[in-house]
Enzyme design. Structure first.
Site, PDB file in Angstrom:
ATOM      1  CG  PHE A  43      -2.231   4.713   6.076  1.00  0.00           C
ATOM      2  CD1 PHE A  43      -1.195   4.637   6.993  1.00  0.00           C
ATOM      3  CD2 PHE A  43      -2.632   3.546   5.433  1.00  0.00           C
ATOM      4  CE1 PHE A  43      -0.572   3.430   7.283  1.00  0.00           C
ATOM      5  CE2 PHE A  43      -2.015   2.336   5.722  1.00  0.00           C
ATOM      6  CZ  PHE A  43      -0.997   2.277   6.647  1.00  0.00           C
ATOM      7  CG  ASP A  94      -4.372   4.938  -1.404  1.00  0.00           C
ATOM      8  OD1 ASP A  94      -5.172   3.990  -1.542  1.00  0.00           O
ATOM      9  OD2 ASP A  94      -3.503   4.978  -0.506  1.00  0.00           O
ATOM     10  CE  LYS A 152      -7.517  -1.068   4.540  1.00  0.00           C
ATOM     11  NZ  LYS A 152      -6.454  -0.125   4.199  1.00  0.00           N
TER      12      LYS A 152
END
Ligand SMILES: *Cc1c(COP(=O)(O)O)cnc(C)c1O
Length: 395
Positions: free
Chosen positions: A137, A222, A251
């Site tokens: 993702f 990532d 995040k």
């Protein structure tokens, strides 16, 4: 507090994108949040692995208040101080040499891919393909949907942008087979968060790193979900004995204030002025928040706390697996943890936990995920485990 039916209003006003859990949160403090009726919840979702310092941490609130009174936004036409303070603390505490700030995770991975394409153009005879792996993702922009190797995200938006090769996860031979003279980079999550906290075999990242070195292509990590101490080290790559050429963060970086970052080694820093940019990215408000968070994380060695708390959490969950036939297995590092069940009842478990005052995430139909604030104590973990046990006993 309020008579408004917020879910009803949402169904009228909001584009139909989110399947929400039926609770309207209005306030938070530490690892607790309260809904519009005043009911308290223990928060093991943590803003989706975002609320590094918990809710409304005084250090973060003070930094935001101070910066809001000083300078909220100007533009990247000018130098600003918080942007460079955040850049400096990130570079000093990572293997990276340069940084660029955006506003979200998808912008960070997208920026990472653009940088890899510039590198391919400048150093690899125009190579532009990026290899990504199954169940990854990387975000929701159109290009990151193409990077995200999951048909369910891609099919509604076909045709996909070109330049991504999706191969098997946790299989270095698949990456080798997907590599051609058009390849400029491989992009991976060190641990796959959205796939249900999937951890590759121990030597995987090292094998991929070696392959990238052999071919002269870039390794993009990532670390949007795994970075900023989430897995018990400041960045997850530290646990695998590899260094990426490019890294994406977002995040937890500003504990809830929107921010994203692309970091790169000097050798991979192929952008020239004008190649990339953004209006909001790196603005003083977001960067002051990010700097306050990074400073707190580094100075208080929050990674060490996360390692300890995560081990405690996993141990309690392993006992849950031993005690409940419904529970299948645990996976996790630090405070990024999953509990897989034998049945597809995760959405219902999430609802029953809610009724008992606990917020958790159903990352897959059969998998629960716990990604609480990094300041969560062992007592709070025990409290969550007690509620989970009560709920699992009800089946
Ligand atoms: C959340 C996430 C993204 C996307 O971040 P957004 O801020 O939602 O755009 C990308 N990659 C990983 C690994 C993520 O966990």
């Amino acid at each position: 507090m309020s008579e408004t039916n917020w879910p009803e209003l949402e169904s009228q006003l909001y584009l139909r994108t989110f399947k929400r859990v039926p609770v309207t949160l209005v306030r938070g403090r530490g690892v607790r949040v309260w809904d519009d009726k005043g009911t308290e919840y223990l928060d093991m979702v943590g803003g989706w692995a975002v609320d590094t310092l918990g809710h409304c941490h005084p250090v973060l609130v003070e930094a935001i208040e101070r910066q809001a009174r000083t300078l909220i936004h100007t533009s990247n036409q000018f130098y600003t101080v918080p942007q460079l303070e955040l850049a400096e603390i990130l570079i000093q505490n990572s293997c990276m040499d340069r940084v660029f700030f955006g506003n979200s995770g998808a912008e960070a991975t997208e920026g990472a891919v653009k940088l890899a394409r510039r590198y391919g153009r400048v150093h690899l005879n125009g190579a532009y393909e990026v290899i990504t792996v199954g169940n990854s993702f990387h975000g929701r922009t159109l290009a990151m949907t193409a990077a995200t190797a999951q048909p369910k995200f891609q099919e509604p938006y076909l045709p996909m942008p070109l330049g991504f090769v999706n191969v098997e996860w946790d299989d270095v031979e698949a990456i080798k087979a997907g590599t051609s003279d058009k390849t400029c980079a491989v992009m991976l999550e060190p641990i796959q968060g959205e796939a249900g906290v999937r951890i590759p075999h121990e030597s995987y990242l090292r094998e991929v790193r070696e392959w990238c070195d052999e071919k002269g292509i870039l390794l993009i990590l990532d670390e949007i979900q795994t970075g900023v101490a989430r897995t018990g080290t400041l960045f997850a790559y530290e646990q695998y004995g590899v260094e990426p050429d490019i890294m994406a963060l977002a995040k937890g970086l500003a504990s809830g204030v929107p921010i994203g970052a692309v970091l790169a080694k000097e050798s991979a820093s192929a952008f020239s002025p004008g190649d990339h940019g953004g209006t909001f990215g790196g603005n003083p408000l977001a960067c002051a928040a990010g700097y306050a968070v990074m400073k707190y994380v580094v100075e208080n060695d929050l990674a060490a706390h996360v390692k300890q708390a995560g081990a405690h959490f996993l141990k309690q969950l392993d006992e849950v697996v031993a005690d409940f036939p419904l529970a299948k297995e645990t996976r996790g590092r630090g405070l990024l943890i999953a509990l897989e069940l034998h049945e597809d009842i995760a959405p219902d478990v999430v609802l029953r936990c809610l009724q008992h005052g606990l917020l958790i995430n159903g990352v897959k139909p059969n998998t629960l995920r716990f990604m609480p604030p990094l300041i969560t104590s062992n007592d709070e973990i025990d409290e969550a485990i007690d509620i989970l046990r009560t709920v699992l006993s009800s089946y």
